[in-house]
Design a protein around this motif. Structure first.
Motif, PDB file in Angstrom:
ATOM      1  N   CYS A 150       0.802  -1.093  -0.021  1.00  0.00           N
ATOM      2  CA  CYS A 150       0.172   0.052   0.251  1.00  0.00           C
ATOM      3  C   CYS A 150       1.020   1.140   0.125  1.00  0.00           C
ATOM      4  CB  CYS A 150      -0.703  -0.080   1.220  1.00  0.00           C
ATOM      5  SG  CYS A 150      -2.006   1.461   1.223  1.00  0.00           S
ATOM      6  N   GLY A 151       0.732   1.966  -0.860  1.00  0.00           N
ATOM      7  CA  GLY A 151       1.401   3.394  -1.089  1.00  0.00           C
ATOM      8  C   GLY A 151       0.595   4.457  -0.264  1.00  0.00           C
ATOM      9  N   PHE A 152       1.353   5.071   0.269  1.00  0.00           N
ATOM     10  CA  PHE A 152       0.883   6.403   1.260  1.00  0.00           C
ATOM     11  C   PHE A 152       1.258   7.839   0.427  1.00  0.00           C
ATOM     12  CE2 PHE A 152       0.251   7.809   5.961  1.00  0.00           C
ATOM     13  CZ  PHE A 152      -1.047   8.222   5.662  1.00  0.00           C
TER      14      PHE A 152
ATOM     15  N   VAL B 269       6.684   5.082  -9.227  1.00  0.00           N
ATOM     16  CA  VAL B 269       6.910   3.770  -8.663  1.00  0.00           C
ATOM     17  C   VAL B 269       5.473   3.242  -7.925  1.00  0.00           C
ATOM     18  CG1 VAL B 269       8.112   2.973  -6.657  1.00  0.00           C
ATOM     19  CG2 VAL B 269       9.232   4.328  -8.296  1.00  0.00           C
ATOM     20  N   ALA B 270       5.061   4.094  -7.275  1.00  0.00           N
ATOM     21  CA  ALA B 270       3.802   3.498  -6.567  1.00  0.00           C
ATOM     22  C   ALA B 270       2.614   2.881  -7.587  1.00  0.00           C
ATOM     23  CB  ALA B 270       3.042   4.793  -5.736  1.00  0.00           C
TER      24      ALA B 270
ATOM     25  N   ASN C 170       2.992   1.443 -10.255  1.00  0.00           N
ATOM     26  CA  ASN C 170       3.630   0.293 -10.935  1.00  0.00           C
ATOM     27  C   ASN C 170       3.664  -0.957 -10.025  1.00  0.00           C
ATOM     28  OD1 ASN C 170       3.585   1.513 -13.469  1.00  0.00           O
ATOM     29  ND2 ASN C 170       5.539   2.163 -13.357  1.00  0.00           N
ATOM     30  N   LEU C 171       3.995  -0.388  -8.569  1.00  0.00           N
ATOM     31  CA  LEU C 171       4.230  -1.457  -7.594  1.00  0.00           C
ATOM     32  C   LEU C 171       3.294  -1.692  -6.676  1.00  0.00           C
ATOM     33  CD1 LEU C 171       6.741  -2.710  -5.926  1.00  0.00           C
ATOM     34  CD2 LEU C 171       7.088  -0.847  -4.793  1.00  0.00           C
ATOM     35  N   CYS C 172       2.335  -0.767  -6.283  1.00  0.00           N
ATOM     36  CA  CYS C 172       1.413  -1.026  -5.231  1.00  0.00           C
ATOM     37  C   CYS C 172      -0.087  -1.793  -5.743  1.00  0.00           C
ATOM     38  CB  CYS C 172       1.116   0.089  -4.705  1.00  0.00           C
ATOM     39  SG  CYS C 172       2.356   1.075  -3.949  1.00  0.00           S
ATOM     40  N   ASN C 173      -0.596  -2.373  -5.070  1.00  0.00           N
ATOM     41  CA  ASN C 173      -1.798  -3.032  -5.330  1.00  0.00           C
ATOM     42  C   ASN C 173      -2.917  -2.168  -4.692  1.00  0.00           C
ATOM     43  OD1 ASN C 173      -1.158  -4.462  -2.721  1.00  0.00           O
ATOM     44  ND2 ASN C 173      -3.275  -5.343  -2.993  1.00  0.00           N
ATOM     45  N   LYS C 174      -2.679  -1.560  -3.535  1.00  0.00           N
ATOM     46  CA  LYS C 174      -3.311  -0.530  -2.954  1.00  0.00           C
ATOM     47  C   LYS C 174      -2.785   0.947  -2.714  1.00  0.00           C
ATOM     48  CE  LYS C 174      -6.264  -3.562  -0.249  1.00  0.00           C
ATOM     49  NZ  LYS C 174      -6.752  -3.982   1.138  1.00  0.00           N
ATOM     50  N   VAL C 175      -3.647   1.981  -2.729  1.00  0.00           N
ATOM     51  CA  VAL C 175      -2.937   3.465  -2.499  1.00  0.00           C
ATOM     52  C   VAL C 175      -3.803   3.922  -1.390  1.00  0.00           C
ATOM     53  CG1 VAL C 175      -4.255   4.394  -4.355  1.00  0.00           C
ATOM     54  CG2 VAL C 175      -2.176   5.497  -3.644  1.00  0.00           C
ATOM     55  N   ALA C 176      -3.096   4.850  -0.534  1.00  0.00           N
ATOM     56  CA  ALA C 176      -4.085   5.938   0.136  1.00  0.00           C
ATOM     57  C   ALA C 176      -3.504   7.345  -0.013  1.00  0.00           C
ATOM     58  CB  ALA C 176      -4.100   5.512   1.803  1.00  0.00           C
ATOM     59  N   ILE C 177      -4.377   8.278  -0.119  1.00  0.00           N
ATOM     60  CA  ILE C 177      -3.991   9.422  -0.347  1.00  0.00           C
ATOM     61  C   ILE C 177      -4.425  10.291   0.786  1.00  0.00           C
ATOM     62  CG2 ILE C 177      -4.199  11.539  -1.848  1.00  0.00           C
ATOM     63  CD1 ILE C 177      -4.533   9.642  -4.318  1.00  0.00           C
TER      64      ILE C 177
ATOM     65  N   THR D 165      -8.106  -0.297  -3.747  1.00  0.00           N
ATOM     66  CA  THR D 165      -7.247  -0.772  -4.776  1.00  0.00           C
ATOM     67  C   THR D 165      -6.695   0.364  -5.935  1.00  0.00           C
ATOM     68  OG1 THR D 165      -8.935  -1.319  -6.301  1.00  0.00           O
ATOM     69  CG2 THR D 165      -8.492  -2.836  -4.494  1.00  0.00           C
ATOM     70  N   MET D 166      -5.536   0.030  -6.267  1.00  0.00           N
ATOM     71  CA  MET D 166      -4.999   1.066  -7.410  1.00  0.00           C
ATOM     72  C   MET D 166      -5.893   1.171  -8.578  1.00  0.00           C
ATOM     73  SD  MET D 166      -2.426   2.961  -8.023  1.00  0.00           S
ATOM     74  CE  MET D 166      -1.085   2.339  -6.881  1.00  0.00           C
ATOM     75  N   GLU D 167      -6.671   0.236  -8.986  1.00  0.00           N
ATOM     76  CA  GLU D 167      -7.662   0.370 -10.031  1.00  0.00           C
ATOM     77  C   GLU D 167      -8.728   1.291  -9.413  1.00  0.00           C
ATOM     78  OE1 GLU D 167      -6.218  -2.476  -9.138  1.00  0.00           O
ATOM     79  OE2 GLU D 167      -5.165  -2.743 -10.613  1.00  0.00           O
ATOM     80  N   GLU D 168      -9.413   1.219  -8.304  1.00  0.00           N
ATOM     81  CA  GLU D 168     -10.431   1.697  -7.786  1.00  0.00           C
ATOM     82  C   GLU D 168     -10.123   3.442  -7.835  1.00  0.00           C
ATOM     83  OE1 GLU D 168     -12.464  -1.528  -4.895  1.00  0.00           O
ATOM     84  OE2 GLU D 168     -11.076  -0.317  -4.171  1.00  0.00           O
ATOM     85  N   VAL D 169      -8.965   3.483  -7.178  1.00  0.00           N
ATOM     86  CA  VAL D 169      -8.694   4.999  -6.940  1.00  0.00           C
ATOM     87  C   VAL D 169      -8.282   5.772  -8.273  1.00  0.00           C
ATOM     88  CG1 VAL D 169      -6.940   6.535  -5.834  1.00  0.00           C
ATOM     89  CG2 VAL D 169      -7.652   4.615  -4.807  1.00  0.00           C
TER      90      VAL D 169
END
Length: 236
Positions: free
Chosen positions: A30-32, A194-195, A197-204, A215-219
C-alpha cells in the motif's frame, strides 16, 4: 495485518491527522501519498509505537499498539526516511546487533545476511564502517536490519529517496518477495510512478485527512495516479 481505526493525532492545537481509517491485508503493498506535512510520517510513527495518539485504535496482527506494543513490534519493522544508524559499527556488526534484539539464531541470521547482501549487492560493503558508507548503502543496511527477523508488516517512510535505479529495482524486488510470502508493506512515497507500478493499494492523505483509498484500480479509474493526486490537491 494492519488496522487503523479513526486515528487522530494532535500537536498542541494543530490536528496533524484526523479520523483516519485504513486497513491493510496480508499480501498488500500500500502506497501512502500526500504533500509534505500531510500526516504521512505521523501516521507511520504511530503505527509502529513511536508516537502516542489522541483518539482511535491501531492494531498489528490483532495486537493493539497502545496496550501490547511489544507484541506489535515483534512482527513489524519500521525504516524512517533518514535512518540513524550506529556509524561506529560495520554493517555486519549492526546487522548482528539487530538480530540480537529480535533473538534471531546464529544460523538464521547468517543465512539471511548472506541472502540480503547478495540481493542488494552489499556483501563486500558490510565489512566497512557505516560512517564510510554512502546514503544509499546506509538505506540498504537499514532495510536488511528491518528484514532480519522476518517481520510480517514492514513500514517504510520514503524508501526510494536517494536510491539509484539499480538499488530501486533491488528494493522493489524485495518488497514483492516479502508480500508474496504473505507479508504486507505500508510505505509513504513522493514517487508516484513507482507507487502506480508497484502497489496494489493506495491511500492519499491531504491536510491530515484521508481523501482517497482502495485498490489502485479503484482509485485511479482510467487516469494516472499523478493526475488523480493533482486533482485532489487542486492543482490539475
Amino acid at each position: 495485518m494492519l488496522s487503523i481505526e479513526h486515528f487522530t493525532k494532535t500537536y498542541g492545537e494543530k490536528k496533524a491527522v484526523s479520523d483516519l481509517t485504513l486497513h491493510i491485508a496480508p499480501g498488500d503493498i500500500c502506497g501512502f501519498i500526500g504533500h509534505n506535512g500531510a500526516g504521512k510520517t505521523t501516521t507511520l510513527k504511530a503505527c509502529c509505537g513511536i508516537l502516542p495518539f489522541d483518539e482511535g485504535e491501531i492494531t498489528v496482527c490483532g495486537h493493539s499498539i497502545r496496550t501490547d506494543p511489544i507484541a506489535c513490534k515483534q512482527v513489524l519493522s519500521y525504516v524512517p526516511d533518514n535512518p540513524d544508524l550506529y556509524e561506529f559499527l560495520t554493517g555486519f556488526q549492526y546487522l548482528n546487533f539487530a538480530a540480537d534484539i529480535y533473538g534471531v539464531s546464529k544460523a538464521d541470521r547468517t543465512d539471511r545476511i548472506q541472502e540480503f547482501g547478495e540481493k542488494l549487492g552489499m556483501t563486500d560493503d558490510l565489512t566497512l564502517p557505516i560512517s564510510d558508507c554512502s546514503h544509499g548503502m546506509k538505506q540498504k543496511i537499514a532495510l536488511m536490519a528491518a528484514l532480519i527477523h522476518q517481520p510480517r508488516l514492514i513500514l517504510l517512510d520514503e524508501p526510494f529517496v536517494g536510491l539509484d535505479p539499480i538499488a530501486t529495482h533491488q528494493l522493489k524486488t524485495l518488497m514483492h518477495e516479502h508480500c508474496q510470502r504473505g507479508g504486507a508493506i505500508f510505505f509513504s512515497t513522493h514517487v508516484l510512478e513507482v507507487a502506480q507500478n508497484l502497489c496494489n493499494k493506495v491511500a492519499i492523505i491531504k491536510n491530515g485527512a484521508l481523501v482517497a483509498s482502495g485498490t489502485m484500480e479503484e482509485v485511479r479509474g482510467s487516469q494516472s495516479l499523478e493526475q488523480i493526486f493533482l486533482e485532489l490537491e487542486g492543482q490539475a
